[in-house]
Design a protein around this motif. Structure first.
Motif: not given
Length: 154
Positions: A81, A83, A102, A105-106
């Motif tokens: 995954h 994330v 991605i 965002r994290f």
């Protein structure tokens, strides 16, 4: 299906949602000591790999690019995954190459830093794929159009 790097198929309609770029992420504390990765750093550090196929052994875009330069990366962990990648590398010496959206965002919540890939890497597209029959279904056509509209805002 929404994905990138998928082969073309005569039975599938592909609609480009947006273009994406690769970036590197690594532990923010380690990155403070050396902000930019050199080409040697990139191949010497252990890598975390996102692979929804579970690391099927097929070369991805990054491995293909590195092979053109006579280089290879060392995959230490494969995660199914995307994330999970940011959170898995925090506090370690791992580096990962992921999509810029991605990473952005994290990064803060995972405690990772974003850096450019020290090689020229081609941008890639994120595509919406569906069967040709889906376009004939009013509910699916509505959903496909909705996804397209939302992705234009990303």
């Amino acid at each position: 299906m929404i994905d990138g790097h998928l082969p073309a198929s005569a039975r599938i309609t592909r609609c480009v949602l947006f273009e994406e770029n690769f970036v590197c992420i690594r532990d923010a504390k380690r990155a403070r000591r050396k902000a930019q990765l050199t080409r040697d750093d990139y191949t010497d550090l252990p890598h975390a790999l996102f692979s929804s196929a579970g690391g099927d052994g097929l070369p991805g875009a990054i491995d293909t690019m590195l092979a053109r330069h006579g280089r290879k990366r060392r995959i230490a962990i494969t995660l199914a995954h995307v994330v999970a990648v940011s959170f898995a590398i925090a506090g370690t010496d791992l580096v990962a190459t992921v999509a810029e959206r991605i990473a952005s965002r994290f990064a803060a919540s995972a405690g990772v830093s974003i850096a450019p890939v020290p090689y020229d890497v081609e941008a890639f597209t994120i595509d919406l794929l569906h069967t040709r029959r889906a376009a004939a279904n009013p509910a699916l056509r509505w959903f496909i159009e909705l996804v397209n509209r939302v992705c234009k805002t990303l």
